[in-house]
Design a protein around this motif. Structure first.
Motif, PDB file in Angstrom:
ATOM      1  N   ASN A 203      33.286 -50.982  -4.442  1.00 30.02           N
ATOM      2  CA  ASN A 203      32.117 -51.229  -5.292  1.00 30.02           C
ATOM      3  C   ASN A 203      30.906 -51.598  -4.440  1.00 30.02           C
ATOM      4  OD1 ASN A 203      33.647 -50.749  -7.562  1.00 30.02           O
ATOM      5  ND2 ASN A 203      34.128 -52.923  -7.902  1.00 30.02           N
ATOM      6  N   ASN A 204      31.142 -52.366  -3.397  1.00 27.73           N
ATOM      7  CA  ASN A 204      30.062 -52.760  -2.505  1.00 27.73           C
ATOM      8  C   ASN A 204      29.441 -51.533  -1.813  1.00 27.73           C
ATOM      9  OD1 ASN A 204      28.632 -55.069  -1.141  1.00 27.73           O
ATOM     10  ND2 ASN A 204      29.473 -54.021   0.662  1.00 27.73           N
ATOM     11  N   VAL A 205      30.333 -50.652  -1.331  1.00 30.52           N
ATOM     12  CA  VAL A 205      29.847 -49.440  -0.663  1.00 30.52           C
ATOM     13  C   VAL A 205      29.129 -48.516  -1.659  1.00 30.52           C
ATOM     14  CG1 VAL A 205      30.549 -47.376   0.632  1.00 30.52           C
ATOM     15  CG2 VAL A 205      31.625 -49.592   1.096  1.00 30.52           C
ATOM     16  N   ASP A 206      29.699 -48.430  -2.880  1.00 32.83           N
ATOM     17  CA  ASP A 206      29.058 -47.598  -3.897  1.00 32.83           C
ATOM     18  C   ASP A 206      27.650 -48.095  -4.202  1.00 32.83           C
ATOM     19  OD1 ASP A 206      31.239 -45.980  -4.062  1.00 32.83           O
ATOM     20  OD2 ASP A 206      32.113 -46.955  -5.817  1.00 32.83           O
ATOM     21  N   LYS A 207      27.516 -49.397  -4.344  1.00 35.51           N
ATOM     22  CA  LYS A 207      26.192 -49.966  -4.619  1.00 35.51           C
ATOM     23  C   LYS A 207      25.233 -49.649  -3.476  1.00 35.51           C
ATOM     24  CE  LYS A 207      27.076 -52.078  -8.554  1.00 35.51           C
ATOM     25  NZ  LYS A 207      26.373 -51.688  -9.809  1.00 35.51           N
ATOM     26  N   ARG A 208      25.777 -49.680  -2.260  1.00 41.71           N
ATOM     27  CA  ARG A 208      24.915 -49.381  -1.114  1.00 41.71           C
ATOM     28  C   ARG A 208      24.386 -47.952  -1.186  1.00 41.71           C
ATOM     29  NH1 ARG A 208      21.698 -48.735   2.075  1.00 41.71           N
ATOM     30  NH2 ARG A 208      21.527 -49.417   4.249  1.00 41.71           N
ATOM     31  N   PHE A 209      25.268 -47.021  -1.585  1.00 36.72           N
ATOM     32  CA  PHE A 209      24.837 -45.636  -1.702  1.00 36.72           C
ATOM     33  C   PHE A 209      23.964 -45.417  -2.928  1.00 36.72           C
ATOM     34  CE2 PHE A 209      28.460 -44.782   1.171  1.00 36.72           C
ATOM     35  CZ  PHE A 209      27.790 -44.034   2.127  1.00 36.72           C
ATOM     36  N   GLU A 210      24.094 -46.294  -3.903  1.00 40.16           N
ATOM     37  CA  GLU A 210      23.234 -46.189  -5.082  1.00 40.16           C
ATOM     38  C   GLU A 210      21.845 -46.752  -4.831  1.00 40.16           C
ATOM     39  OE1 GLU A 210      25.315 -48.146  -8.168  1.00 40.16           O
ATOM     40  OE2 GLU A 210      26.983 -46.701  -8.228  1.00 40.16           O
ATOM     41  N   GLY A 211      21.629 -47.314  -3.694  1.00 39.31           N
ATOM     42  CA  GLY A 211      20.300 -47.803  -3.344  1.00 39.31           C
ATOM     43  C   GLY A 211      20.145 -49.291  -3.416  1.00 39.31           C
TER      44      GLY A 211
END
Length: 1669
Positions: free
Chosen positions: A1606-1614
């Motif tokens: 989730n942390n990495v996903d948020k990072r890719f989401e901006g």
């Protein structure tokens, strides 16, 4: 053979020994083939035989003996002598440390040691060669030896610094003098100084061979003194050695002095007076040296040598020339008397042989004087006169002083005693001295050598006086030349002593006088002791009736001197005064005179200590006993002793007896006079012995009643001493009735506990030994020992009375049992046929009526448990008796009797087994064993076992009185089963339970039972005993008999009249038998069961009044309760065992009856104190439990077998109704019965109620009908119903009854998973003073936990972490620990059910309150050090042992069989759950521990938990159904790895998660795999984030991976990272960065900002440093 030669000189002694051992084996193989090599090895072989390491030398000698027989050895040496001498010469003259060893490889110390050893061995080897060669060959060696000894290096060995070399050198010199005397004479100029000038060598190794060499030199080289200066070089050294006492080597040196001086030429000893004066003066000075005085052997050697030399010198100078006369006077007056003076001053010298040497020398002088043909008679006569004159002056000098030395006086008396002894055995007292000859080496004859060696000197004992003629003295047989001076000297010394005793009261002189009169008991001595004036006064004052005193000066001395001394003298002087008294008695003509004298002593009112001393000496010495035997048997002494015994006993029994110093001696006197003398003869008259024993028995009997006063112990101790002496020493003493009375009283004191007798352990031990001695004497004296009034008969009846009528505690019972067994041991030691033991045991065994009386006196509490468990069906008349509770504070008489009798019977069997005899059988043993089984069953059935009964059972275990013991002795008691069956069929009740337990434990079955009951018809008509028997043996009947029993009971039940429904031989009894058959697993066809059910249904229709529906049980008849109980039990068993096949009407009847009976139970809480009402409630709850289990399992699995709509009716009506009753009933019962140990506590009801409440549905708990309960100030977000349930049930975890605690846990456990959904993140406490927001678990549970934490700290606080705390089952501590662990189990369930966001808040609360830390500390006190389940064997290496972690913990309402393992197993379960659900918190706790605890936790977890937990974690990843977008997860069990692959667009990331060996304590490592499209910095950040999640979050790996994704996903989401923790999602509270800076616009986590502000003490932005607010 070079290896042999080289190995023989190796530096390692073990190599040298092994070389010779190997050489021996080689010799045995090669045999005669050794000859070619013999010359090359013989030299080294001889050297090896002289090795300084004795095992190596011994091995070489053995090898030499194996090669050559003894008669061949000289020839072998003759063959090799030239080569041997060459080898020895090389070693002695040429070799050096550097030539023998390589300086490059061998250290200097080892080189030097090897060289010294080779030189020493070479010297000894040459000596050995000389001895072993034939005598004819010795001359052939002269040339070679001459060459050797002509070298200066050879003579330097005499001054070598190493003692071993010098010793070997002197040994060789002795051998050379003996075998090559001409060669030695040729080298006299070198050998004489080398030996004689070394005469002062004081090394213990060198001294013996040196003095041997000295004597050989003196004998071999006659002109040896021409080569040395004797007066300047030799004698001064000798004087120095002698003055120093031989420097510790007197045993070696001094025996050689006589041959030494005998070889001295006249020119050396001239002038004689000066020479001998110096010689003896040096000897005497050496004797007085400290080293000599400290060693007995040294002192004896010097004295012996001095006396030998003295006699030799006197004989050599016995002429009448002036010089010789001068020498004689000097030797006697200056040296001999000086030696005597030294002897008198030094006790060490007195203990030697000087006294006897002196006596021998005087005897030899006297013989020479008496021999008229001897030319030296006049000389020795003059010497005798000089000796006696000088010796008398010497003695007077020591005696005639005020502070005379006691040792000197003792020396004088000892010497005089030896001098006056007429029959000295010369062979026994003279020093065991012999001429030692040189060792015979290897069978070669050797020349005798003159050398003296002292061996263990004989020291004779002091003589005893045994003169029968009082008118003569023991000196009468001496020669007139010794008798007269000796008597004159004794009289003079005695007269001097009396003066000092009279004028100065000198105890030293009194002792000396005693010794003189004892050694010389003559009238002449006593005549001298009386001066002339005193004689006149005595003659005028003596009565005419006492002619003895007129003519006997000894009696005059007694009357006018000794009596006064006896009255005034101290205890220390008593022995000396009594010795003088015996000397006076010795001077009387006959025993009649002596008896009159001793009888008159009582008129003088002397202390009893005097008489004690008189009798002690008579008892010890036969001669003195003969003198006083008439007095000992006389009436005067006997009467006085009886009065003394009466006085001592009376004084001892006073409440505060006045201490008296003479009491101890008086008791000792009584003990002595009760002993025997000689051939079983009483010391005093037997009539007086019996009268004294009567006095002692009367006093001891009275002492039993006065024991509480505590002041009679000294008297009891004295009586004990007297009795012990009497029993041990007097044969036939127990023939007296008074003696047996005394013995019984002592036995009774020993067979009672110290608390009741108030006697000390020391005194009790003494009493034990006394009565054991008495019993031994009793059993050995005559055959008829078991007479009616004898000790054994009366003691048996006393023991029987104690166990039947007395109130004993366990300690008192143990003491009594031990005493009886000790008595049996004594009997068996005398009567190995054990007939006497059998008779004794039979006397203790109660009669049938006595057994029955004891049965009736037993409390009936044990029947309550089997009644409630359905093992017994009790008739109504027992109801009131069972309801009565009586406390058990002492062991009941039945238990005492059974235990003692069983113990003594087993002890008897052990005695027979120890002697490997055939065991005797007697019927009484079967009865006793059956009674003990009954007692054990009584203890086992107690519901709340009192402390005294627990102690009683523990005592039986310690004494090995267990079922296991009975199983071993089963062959001995074959009729035990028959007795138990007869008792059961006659009495029933507990006997039936005992029978069933016996059959089960001893694996008896129908084949053994069948002959006892015959057929099933024999049980009918039923009575209570038969009913109980059937209920307990139905499980052991054959299948056919069970079917017949069921058929008969069913038929009788169906035809039972209404009036007999509640009778034992009616409906009640038949139902009870059928229920027992069903309960034991009997197969009954469904038709019969249906018929029984229809019969009960018909009763409901026709006789409704017998069904207790909605009624008050207090008003109900007991028999109605009984029949209802059996009907409920039948329905419960029916639906549990045979649920299928029931029609709709059957289920309706069962369900409606169940609800009605349950309503009755709920309405009758208070009458639950009655056992029958409790039984009714238990059965009602059990029926509910069976029905609930039926609908939860069978109905769900096979619903088609049920009648239609039955499940719906249960859910909608019956379940709600029944559980609406159960929960309030549970609360109501616990409110009304708070004390689990109180009378009538319904423990069984609560157990059954708990089993029923286990099935209560969750919705019924959420919508319960409990009375609302809320707590002021309690913060909660729960609905009122749930909060009421928590507030009501949670406190019951603290209840001190296990069923209540487990039931409360089961109820709460159902709702704990539902509680987290009522909390939210907004519910968290966010205080400015706290670092992070927290959220408390349910307050009701936490308040219970806080209470329990305080209790646990008190219970376990003193136990170190890692030590196993034993918690006794069902104790108060057990309930507290159980509640604590169950509470934590609830919290962990609650924690696991919470979502991850709330879990963080809960964990923060637990961390702050440190509750989890306390839990973990306590767990490591409650978990065993080795949690391996007992009874396992590792048969194969691959098979893992089962542990408390690998086996699932099953918590049941009913007590498990192994209750002691419940707490340890539950602790392991809680620890495992905490590691699984709270790994981060446990890891944090572990990392902060001290070193010791850190290691304990790490080792324990890694060994027993980590493997299972890791496997479970990996398996959960493998079996997980959770799917991730853009991420795949794989697990490898063998390598403990989890591989996560994340891919999105052009980004590819692979992570490898490795679990540590001590997971979850150790840190999880995250390693990088492949990565594509990610910068190094970003990659490191993500790696750090995943590592942080897995280390600090309380959850599984899958949850950590999900959070990381989730942390990495948020990072890719901006979403940008928080610039403090560099993570999008917070690692603890899983929040996103929300708090933004107004200046730089960067966002941060709230928790990160709070930590930044508090740690930096600033309110600026972490990035731009501008003010944040």
């Amino acid at each position: 053979m070079e290896p042999v030669n080289y190995g023989a000189r190796d530096t390692d002694r073990r190599v040298r020994e092994a070389t010779q051992q190997a050489f021996e084996q080689l010799i045995l193989k090669v045999k005669k083939n050794l000859a070619p090599c013999l010359k090359s090895i013989m030299g080294y072989w001889l050297i090896s035989q002289c090795d300084t390491y004795l095992p190596a030398a011994s091995a070489a000698k053995v090898a030499f003996q194996a090669a050559f027989p003894t008669n061949k050895q000289p020839e072998a040496l003759k063959f090799c002598k030239e080569d041997v001498l060459n080898v020895l010469q090389d070693h002695l003259l040429k070799d050096t440390p550097e030539t023998l060893s390589d300086p490059q490889t061998v250290p200097e110390e080892e080189r030097e040691a090897k060289y010294l050893r080779v030189v020493t061995c070479s010297l000894l080897a040459l000596k050995k060669l000389l001895y072993m060669l034939p005598a004819s060959e010795s001359s052939t060696l002269e040339e070679k030896v001459q060459l050797l000894i002509s070298q200066n290096k050879f003579w330097k060995y005499s001054k070598h610094k190493t003692a071993q070399v010098r010793a070997a050198f002197y040994e060789l010199i002795s051998a050379l003098c003996q075998h090559l005397p001409r060669t030695m004479k040729s080298e006299a100029a070198r050998v004489c100084p080398a030996v004689l000038l070394s005469i002062d060598d004081s090394d213990a190794v060198v001294c013996p061979p040196l003095w041997e060499a000295v004597l050989y030199i003196l004998s071999t080289i006659e002109d040896c003194w021409n080569y040395v200066n004797a007066k300047k070089g030799v004698l001064p050294k000798l004087w120095t050695v002698l003055k120093e006492g031989g420097r510790g080597l007197a045993v070696v040196i001094h025996p050689n002095l006589l041959p030494f001086i005998s070889k001295l030429p006249q020119e050396i000893i001239e002038p004689k007076a000066e020479f001998f004066n110096t010689f003896f003066k040096s000897m005497i000075l050496g004797l007085s040296s400290g080293r000599a005085l400290m060693s007995h052997s040294e002192c004896s050697a010097i004295i012996a040598a001095t006396m030998e030399c003295l006699q030799y010198t006197l004989l050599q100078n016995s002429g009448e020339k002036e010089e010789e006369t001068k020498v004689q006077q000097m030797l006697v007056n200056d040296h001999f008397l000086q030696l005597m003076d030294l002897m008198l001053k030094s006790p060490a010298v007195q203990n030697g042989i000087l006294f006897h040497q002196t006596a021998l020398m005087l005897a030899s002088w006297e013989k020479r004087v008496d021999n008229v043909d001897d030319s030296t008679a006049e000389t020795f006569g003059r010497l005798l006169n000089d000796f006696w004159g000088g010796f008398a002056q010497l003695c007077v000098h020591h005696v005639d002083v005020t502070d005379a030395n006691e040792k000197s006086l003792a020396g004088i008396s000892g010497l005089l005693n030896i001098l006056r002894k007429p029959d000295i055995q010369l062979d026994s007292i003279k020093k065991n001295t012999k001429i030692r000859f040189a060792e015979v080496e290897e069978g070669v004859d050797c020349v005798k050598q003159m050398s003296f060696e002292a061996h263990n000197e004989y020291i004779p004992e002091m003589p005893t006086i045994a003169a029968s003629d009082p008118g003569t003295t023991s000196t009468a047989q001496l020669s007139h030349r010794r008798r007269q001076p000796l008597e004159d000297l004794v009289c003079r010394l005695a007269e001097l002593s009396v003066v000092y005793v009279n004028e100065q009261n000198s105890s030293r002189h009194l002792r000396f006088l005693s010794e003189l009169t004892s050694a010389f008991p003559s009238r002449e001595v006593f005549h001298v002791l009386l001066d002339c004036e005193l004689k006149k006064n005595m003659l005028n004052s003596v009565s005419s009736t006492d002619p003895t005193a007129v003519e006997n000066p000894a009696v005059q001395f007694l009357n006018h001197k000794l009596l006064g001394w006896l009255k005034e003298g101290t205890k220390a002087d008593t022995h000396f005064l009594v010795d003088i008294l015996y000397s006076i008695l010795h001077c009387c003509h006959n025993n009649k005179e002596r008896k009159n004298i001793l009888d008159r002593l009582f008129e003088a009112e002397l202390n009893w200590t005097i008489f004690l001393c008189i009798i002690e000496k008579a008892h010890a010495e036969p001669a003195k006993y003969c003198q006083v035997s008439d007095w000992l048997k006389g009436e005067v002494l006997g009467e006085q002793l009886v009065l003394l015994a009466d006085e001592l006993c009376f004084i001892g029994l006073e409440q505060n007896p006045a201490p008296h110093k003479c009491h101890s001696d008086s008791w000792t006197l009584l003990s002595l006079v009760l002993s025997q003398h000689g051939k079983n003869e009483a010391l005093i008259g037997e009539v007086y012995v019996e009268r004294i024993i009567d006095k002692l028995h009367a006093a001891l009997s009275k002492a039993k009643d006065l024991s509480e006063s505590g002041s009679i112990e000294p008297s009891v101790s004295f009586i004990c001493d007297v009795a012990s002496s009497f029993f041990s020493s007097v044969k036939g003493c127990l023939l007296m009735s008074s003696a047996e009375d005394l013995l019984l009283t002592i036995f009774q004191l020993c067979a009672q506990s110290p608390e009741s007798t108030h006697l000390s352990d020391t005194l009790l031990n003494k009493l034990h030994l006394t009565w054991q001695a008495g019993v031994s004497s009793l059993l050995n004296q005559h055959a008829n020992v078991f007479k009616a009034e004898g000790f054994l008969y009366r003691s048996a009846h006393w023991v029987k009375k104690q166990i039947q009528n007395s109130s004993l505690d366990v300690k008192s019972l143990r003491v009594l049992m031990t005493a009886v067994c000790v008595l049996l041991d004594s009997m068996y030691a005398t009567d190995e046929q054990s007939q006497l033991i059998t008779v004794y045991i039979e006397c203790i065994v109660p009669s049938d009526s006595e057994w029955e009386r004891m049965h009736q006196s037993l409390p009936l509490q044990p029947l309550k448990k089997p009644i409630l468990n359905g093992k017994l069906s009790v008739s109504p008349e027992y109801a009131d008796m069972l309801a009565k509770q009586c406390s058990v504070e002492r062991v009941p008489s039945h238990l005492c009797t059974a235990a003692l009798l069983c113990y003594v019977i087993l002890h008897k069997l052990e005695l027979e087994a120890a002697k490997q005899k055939e065991r005797s059988t007697f019927s009484i043993g079967n009865v006793v064993f059956s009674e003990l089984l009954y007692a054990l069953q009584w203890c086992e059935e107690l519901e709340h076992t009192p402390a005294v009964i627990l102690e009683y059972c523990g005592m039986l275990q310690e004494m090995e009185i267990t079922y296991e013991t009975f199983r071993k002795e089963n062959d001995t008691f074959t009729s035990l089963l028959e007795i138990l069956y007869n008792r059961s069929s006659t009495h029933g009740s507990l006997w039936s339970l005992t029978l069933a337990a016996f059959i089960e434990r001893f694996q008896h079955g129908t084949p053994e039972l069948k002959p006892l009951y015959g057929s099933i018809d024999g049980f009918f008509p039923l009575n209570e005993a038969k009913l109980h028997t059937l209920q307990n043996i139905s499980a052991f009947l054959l299948t056919d008999e069970k079917e017949e029993l069921v058929a008969q009971c069913t038929a009788r039940l169906m035809t039972c009249l209404a009036t007999h429904f509640c009778n034992i031989d009616g409906g009640f009894g038949y139902l009870a038998v059928l229920n027992s058959c069903l309960n034991t697993g009997s197969t009954i066809c469904q038709e019969i069961l249906r018929e029984i059910l229809h019969t009960i249904t018909s009763w409901r229709e026709d006789h409704e009044n017998i069904f207790l529906f909605n009624c008050n049980l207090q008003d109900s008849e007991p028999w109605l309760l009984g029949v209802n109980t059996e009907m409920i039990r039948f329905l419960s068993l029916l639906i549990s065992l045979f649920p299928s096949g029931m029609i709709d009407s059957d289920m309706d009847f069962i369900l409606c009856s169940m609800v009605s009976w349950m309503e009755t139970a709920c309405d009758n809480v208070l009458p639950l104190r009655s056992p029958l009402v409790q039984l009714f409630a238990c059965m009602s709850c059990d029926l509910v439990s069976s029905v609930s289990a039926f609908f939860h399992s069978v109905a769900k699995d096979v619903p088609e077998m049920l009648p239609p709509n039955l499940m719906t009716e249960w859910k909608e009506f019956f379940e709600e109704g029944i559980h609406g009753l159960l929960l309030p009933l549970f609360v109501n019962v616990t409110d009304n019965y708070r004390d689990p140990c109180g009378p009538g506590f319904p423990a069984s009801v609560l157990t059954s109620l708990g089993k029923a409440l286990v099935y209560i549905p969750l919705d019924k708990l959420s919508n319960n009908n409990l009375f609302p309960m809320f707590i002021t100030g309690q913060k909660t977000h729960l609905p009122d119903k749930l909060q009421t349930l928590l507030n009501t049930i949670a406190p019951l975890l603290l209840f001190r009854a296990r069923p209540v605690q487990v039931t409360a846990f089961c109820i709460l456990n159902k709702i704990m998973q539902e509680l987290p959904k009522f909390d939210s993140e907004d519910s968290a406490v966010d205080d400015d003073e706290v670092e992070e927001p927290v959220l408390s678990p349910p307050a009701a549970v936490m308040s219970i936990l806080e209470t329990l934490e305080d209790l646990l700290e008190n219970i376990l606080g003193s136990v170190l972490v890692g030590e196993f705390a034993v918690i006794h089952p069902l104790s108060e501590e057990y309930c507290c620990v159980l509640a604590y662990l169950l509470t934590w189990k609830l919290l962990l369930t609650f924690f696991k059910a919470a979502p991850s966001q709330l879990r963080v808040l809960y964990s923060q609360y637990l961390r702050r309150s440190k509750s989890l830390h306390k839990l973990l500390y306590h767990l490591f006190r409650l978990m065993p050090e080795s949690p391996v389940l007992p009874g396992q064997t590792a048969e194969s290496g691959n098979k893992e042992l089962k542990t408390l972690f690998s086996e699932e913990f099953q918590l049941s309402i009913k007590e498990p069989e192994n209750l002691s393992m419940e707490i340890p197993h539950l602790a392991c379960c809680v620890y495992y759950t905490a590691l699984m659900d709270l790994p981060a918190m446990v890891r944090l706790w572990w990392s902060n521990l001290d070193k010791r605890t850190f290691g304990i936790v790490d080792k324990f977890t890694g060994k027993y938990v980590s493997n299972k937990l890791s496997s479970q974690e990996i398996s959960s990843v493998q079996t997980s159904t959770q799917t991730f977008t853009n991420m795949t997860v794989k697990a490898r069990l063998t390598t403990r790895e989890v591989i996560a692959t994340y891919s999105v667009d052009d980004v590819f990331i692979e992570l490898c998660i490795q679990l540590p060996q001590n997971y979850p304590l150790g840190s999880i490592t995250v390693e990088s795999g492949k990565r594509v499209g990610v910068s190094v910095q970003q990659w490191r950040n993500w790696m750090l984030q995943l590592n942080t999640y897995l280390t600090h979050q309380n959850g599984s790996i899958m949850e950590g991976l999900c959070l990381w994704k989730n942390n990495v996903d948020k990072r890719f989401e901006g979403v940008e990272d928080c610039m403090i923790c560099f993570s999008v999602i917070h690692g603890s509270n899983y929040s996103l960065p929300k708090k933004g800076c107004k200046t730089c616009k960067k966002k941060f986590h709230s928790a990160c900002l709070y930590k930044w502000f508090t740690s930096s003490n600033k309110s600026t932005c972490p990035l731009c440093r501008e003010t944040f607010f």
